[in-house]
Design an enzyme around this catalytic site. Sequence first.
Site, mmCIF file in Angstrom:
data_model
loop_
_atom_site.group_PDB
_atom_site.id
_atom_site.type_symbol
_atom_site.label_atom_id
_atom_site.label_comp_id
_atom_site.label_asym_id
_atom_site.label_seq_id
_atom_site.Cartn_x
_atom_site.Cartn_y
_atom_site.Cartn_z
ATOM 1 N N VAL A 14 -11.522 -2.319 9.000
ATOM 2 C CA VAL A 14 -13.276 -1.889 8.706
ATOM 3 C C VAL A 14 -14.138 -3.338 8.785
ATOM 4 O O VAL A 14 -13.818 -4.156 8.384
ATOM 5 C CB VAL A 14 -13.068 -2.091 7.313
ATOM 6 N N LYS A 54 0.832 -1.140 -0.062
ATOM 7 C CA LYS A 54 0.174 0.157 -0.382
ATOM 8 C C LYS A 54 0.446 1.454 -0.309
ATOM 9 O O LYS A 54 0.452 2.126 -0.423
ATOM 10 C CB LYS A 54 -0.666 0.164 1.198
#
Length: 321
Positions: A189, A163
Amino acid sequence: MGKVVCVTGASGYIASWLVKLLLQSGYTVKATVRSLSDPTRVEHLKSLEGAEERLHLFEADLINEGSFDSVVDGCEGVFHTASPVFFKVTDPQKELIDPALKGTLNVLKSCKKVSSIKRVVITSSMASVMFVKNPSKPGFVDETWFSDPDLCEEKKEWYALSKTLAEKAAWKFAEENGIDLITLHPGYVIGPLLQPTLNFSSQSFVDLIKEGKELLPGGVYRYVDVRDVAQAHILAFENFSASGRYCLVGKVANSFQAMEILKGIFPNLVVPSIITENQGAKPSYEVSKEKAESLGLKYTPLEVSLKDIVQSLKDKNFLSF
């Protein structure tokens, strides 16, 4: 209303909610999936309200340059969410880094060819924020933090490395080619699932509930609701003054705190006693909400997110109690 946008990796956890909210807002959505013939990737998207009229599905491969050209053509905005998410790998370069890095650049190269595109919003991660050797404000994480690739490699944090490298490359390409870019950095999440399969974070949540298996050291999680993350994408696209990076974390909490909340909401849910070294202590840091809230984002309370993900997992038969 009526604008055409693209969502890559549309069958994913966050992206499915993003497609749902975009359709609800009147957008026409051109969405990419890995396989149009896989019902687990497309049927839940086709069933969304407004999908029959305004959702168009395409196959695209992250690694193949040019495979997004026809999809982004005619769009005003592009939401790039597609990127592999897992922590255990045998070949980090092939399984994580190449799809994240090359995939991001392939999407941006396609965007460069289209004059109608006003803004590109990339779903990054807090993983490209948190791995800093000597932070200036150790207990307060904000958008000025940027993970150190050398530290990620040293710690064998391959997902964080993928990332981080993808984000660095994206900013460089955007700057060199005049692309209006925004990156969003969600934490862990949670919230209800639209897709019929478990994704990485929902699978790890099931493991946490069933077995007490903690994904993160010390059991400290940067929780954020999937609906808030999807909404943040739209706000970042629509808000003219939005720019740069946005951390998306509603609450930093220990896993045992989450289990205590769940036991209060679902008395019949049997959860393991999670004992961590810092049980009873507050997490050692917090994440800034200021920039994300400046877009108009209002975070869902952790109690609501926890209730909704467990109910969703139960409804889909991933949990039984």
